[in-house]
Design a protein around this motif. Sequence first.
Motif, PDB file in Angstrom:
ATOM      1  N   ASN A 133       0.425  -1.139  -0.048  1.00  0.00           N
ATOM      2  CA  ASN A 133       0.086   0.036   0.395  1.00  0.00           C
ATOM      3  C   ASN A 133       0.748   1.030   0.262  1.00  0.00           C
ATOM      4  O   ASN A 133       1.882   0.909   0.249  1.00  0.00           O
ATOM      5  CB  ASN A 133      -0.641   0.296   1.656  1.00  0.00           C
ATOM      6  CG  ASN A 133      -2.020  -1.148   1.291  1.00  0.00           C
ATOM      7  OD1 ASN A 133      -3.275  -0.666   0.286  1.00  0.00           O
ATOM      8  ND2 ASN A 133      -2.218  -2.144   2.233  1.00  0.00           N
ATOM      9  N   LYS A 134       0.336   2.398  -0.255  1.00  0.00           N
ATOM     10  CA  LYS A 134       0.940   3.424  -0.190  1.00  0.00           C
ATOM     11  C   LYS A 134      -0.153   4.102   0.954  1.00  0.00           C
ATOM     12  O   LYS A 134      -0.353   4.563   0.877  1.00  0.00           O
ATOM     13  CB  LYS A 134       1.427   3.960  -1.781  1.00  0.00           C
ATOM     14  CG  LYS A 134       1.917   3.062  -2.559  1.00  0.00           C
ATOM     15  CD  LYS A 134       2.675   4.113  -3.872  1.00  0.00           C
ATOM     16  CE  LYS A 134       3.833   3.591  -4.208  1.00  0.00           C
ATOM     17  NZ  LYS A 134       3.893   4.972  -5.719  1.00  0.00           N
ATOM     18  N   TYR A 135       0.855   5.093   1.402  1.00  0.00           N
ATOM     19  CA  TYR A 135       0.686   6.673   2.475  1.00  0.00           C
ATOM     20  C   TYR A 135       1.059   7.448   1.616  1.00  0.00           C
ATOM     21  O   TYR A 135       2.215   7.425   2.426  1.00  0.00           O
ATOM     22  CB  TYR A 135       0.683   6.250   3.839  1.00  0.00           C
ATOM     23  CG  TYR A 135       0.092   4.801   4.312  1.00  0.00           C
ATOM     24  CD1 TYR A 135      -1.180   4.595   3.957  1.00  0.00           C
ATOM     25  CD2 TYR A 135       1.072   2.957   3.814  1.00  0.00           C
ATOM     26  CE1 TYR A 135      -1.759   3.411   4.773  1.00  0.00           C
ATOM     27  CE2 TYR A 135       0.860   2.053   4.625  1.00  0.00           C
ATOM     28  CZ  TYR A 135      -0.666   1.372   4.514  1.00  0.00           C
ATOM     29  OH  TYR A 135      -1.129   0.290   4.655  1.00  0.00           O
ATOM     30  N   ILE A 136       0.185   8.452   1.756  1.00  0.00           N
ATOM     31  CA  ILE A 136       1.062  10.192   1.505  1.00  0.00           C
ATOM     32  C   ILE A 136       0.611  10.985   2.498  1.00  0.00           C
ATOM     33  O   ILE A 136      -1.069  11.174   2.641  1.00  0.00           O
ATOM     34  CB  ILE A 136       0.344  10.001   0.123  1.00  0.00           C
ATOM     35  CG1 ILE A 136       0.969   9.344  -1.255  1.00  0.00           C
ATOM     36  CG2 ILE A 136       1.038  11.310  -0.677  1.00  0.00           C
ATOM     37  CD1 ILE A 136       0.706   9.271  -2.583  1.00  0.00           C
ATOM     38  N   TYR A 137       1.667  11.454   2.912  1.00  0.00           N
ATOM     39  CA  TYR A 137       0.880  13.043   3.577  1.00  0.00           C
ATOM     40  C   TYR A 137       1.967  13.985   3.220  1.00  0.00           C
ATOM     41  O   TYR A 137       2.932  14.286   2.827  1.00  0.00           O
ATOM     42  CB  TYR A 137       1.416  12.272   5.328  1.00  0.00           C
ATOM     43  CG  TYR A 137       0.893  11.532   5.709  1.00  0.00           C
ATOM     44  CD1 TYR A 137      -0.142  11.335   6.361  1.00  0.00           C
ATOM     45  CD2 TYR A 137       1.350   9.448   5.599  1.00  0.00           C
ATOM     46  CE1 TYR A 137      -1.146  10.129   6.707  1.00  0.00           C
ATOM     47  CE2 TYR A 137       0.267   8.601   5.907  1.00  0.00           C
ATOM     48  CZ  TYR A 137      -0.312   8.678   6.313  1.00  0.00           C
ATOM     49  OH  TYR A 137      -1.058   8.089   7.120  1.00  0.00           O
ATOM     50  N   SER A 138       1.227  15.149   3.654  1.00  0.00           N
ATOM     51  CA  SER A 138       2.039  16.674   3.318  1.00  0.00           C
ATOM     52  C   SER A 138       2.513  17.017   4.500  1.00  0.00           C
ATOM     53  O   SER A 138       2.453  16.240   5.635  1.00  0.00           O
ATOM     54  CB  SER A 138       0.432  17.757   3.631  1.00  0.00           C
ATOM     55  OG  SER A 138       1.365  18.846   3.576  1.00  0.00           O
TER      56      SER A 138
END
Length: 516
Positions: A133-138
């Motif tokens: 899975n990919k988890y993207i955060y600012s």
Amino acid sequence: MTSLTHVCMWKNKGWERITAAEAAKLHPIGGVSANSGLFMCELCGQYVSLTNGSCRNRYFKHSRSEKNKDCPERALGAHVSMTYDFSDHELPMRIKNITRKNFEFELGFIPVPYNLNSKQMKIIITSKGFEENKYIYSGERLNIDGITYLSIGENPSTEFIVNVEGVKDDIYKFWPRKNNGIISSGTVFDANTGRKMVYDADVIIGKKYFILCINRIDNSQSGHVSIKEISCKEILSENWKIFEVVANDYSEESAKFFLEYHCRLTESPIDIQQIWPIYIENKYVIKHNQRNMFLHIKGNASNIVAFPEAYKQKFDCYDETILKIECNSRQQLISAGRTKALNYAYFWKEELDGLGDNTKAQITDIRGNFIDSEQISTLPENGKVLIKTQYDGFVEIIKNDKIVDKRLINGDRRVEIDQITWGTQISIFVGLDLIKKIKFMKVHTQTINDENSILEKLNSFSGKKIKVSHTIGSLAARLDEYPKIKMWLYKRIRENSINEQAYKYLIFIIERKIRN
């Protein structure tokens, strides 16, 4: 064949290094099989054999039937260096929200220098292994002054890859790209914090740990290790279980149980404690403003490493180490471990604005009188104090070396702490930074008289002065019963000089105190 050189045997409540020649004296007749569990390879945590020596000198060797054949000595030969590099420092990972049928994971991001913070930063975490899975955060999600934990899902993965966009590659000096995840045979977590233990981590008796695995744990050592299943979740047709485990004693049986999960039972876990200079501490970042640092390294740390490389001066003190390090870089990573980095911190050299400024934390009794000292020899009226800070944080109340209560603080609102008795310690945190600590300790009249007499004697010396040595900072930690002398010593440290006769007299006083 050359004998393995990193072999340990359980002795005197701990794993101790042993040579093949020493082992041969203990077992003069015949060989010793790896199945006996007597000798352990320190590099891979697996049991090894001692040959019988019928044709040549006896030596240790790995077994052909080992599950893991990636031991460095198997691949590179004996005398491989027990060291590690910068990339071996993993980001902290923790398990949380544990229920009977569910649990979640988070990856922690330590604070980075201000020049690497950017609103345009994008953090991409990719899980590998059992599920991808990919988890993207600012970058706006990050806490500038404290560790930030970001969700990495509800299912275990064997590895987590961190990629950061919109910022310089220097970010990877603080956030390694590759971070180990979960192994199905068993991954250990600290039950109190939820943090995943690294490979070869130290564990102690009486403390709770979680083991996450897909197999039922062998309960044959129930007299030595307490085991209780607390969660079970089906993931991709596999039942992942969490067991709560506690070592009940420092026995060989307990040690071998944890060794199966790549943890080492010990009475003295590795720890890094700063002695000098004055500093502001976060979990992974310690800020100071001096060129040299003095650190107290506790436990069985055969490797103490600085990144970037820096001049180190080592002073051995019984089984522990005092280390002087020159801080040539603004950010210095100091790490202690054996084959892996087991404890580390980033030491930042910068101006400490407002250090010791009492406006950060105001402590008063119920009549409004300020309490400034770290050690208080009188109990407050009605056993109560009031605490106010400029910013949000929390207060820990400790009695008999155990945390008995924790209170949240809202900036500029007073919090009342009551039921204060002798031995109560109050630690005040803003964010995650410890900014003030006070302890209420009963001081006998004789101790007060002794302190005044000693202080008068220290001030009476004249003549030659010497520079502050590496040992002086550690002396202050032994003077809790003498707060005035402790403050006198801190003043000498700030002046970077002390009268030679006064120094010798102080050593004499401390040695006398230890003997008594």
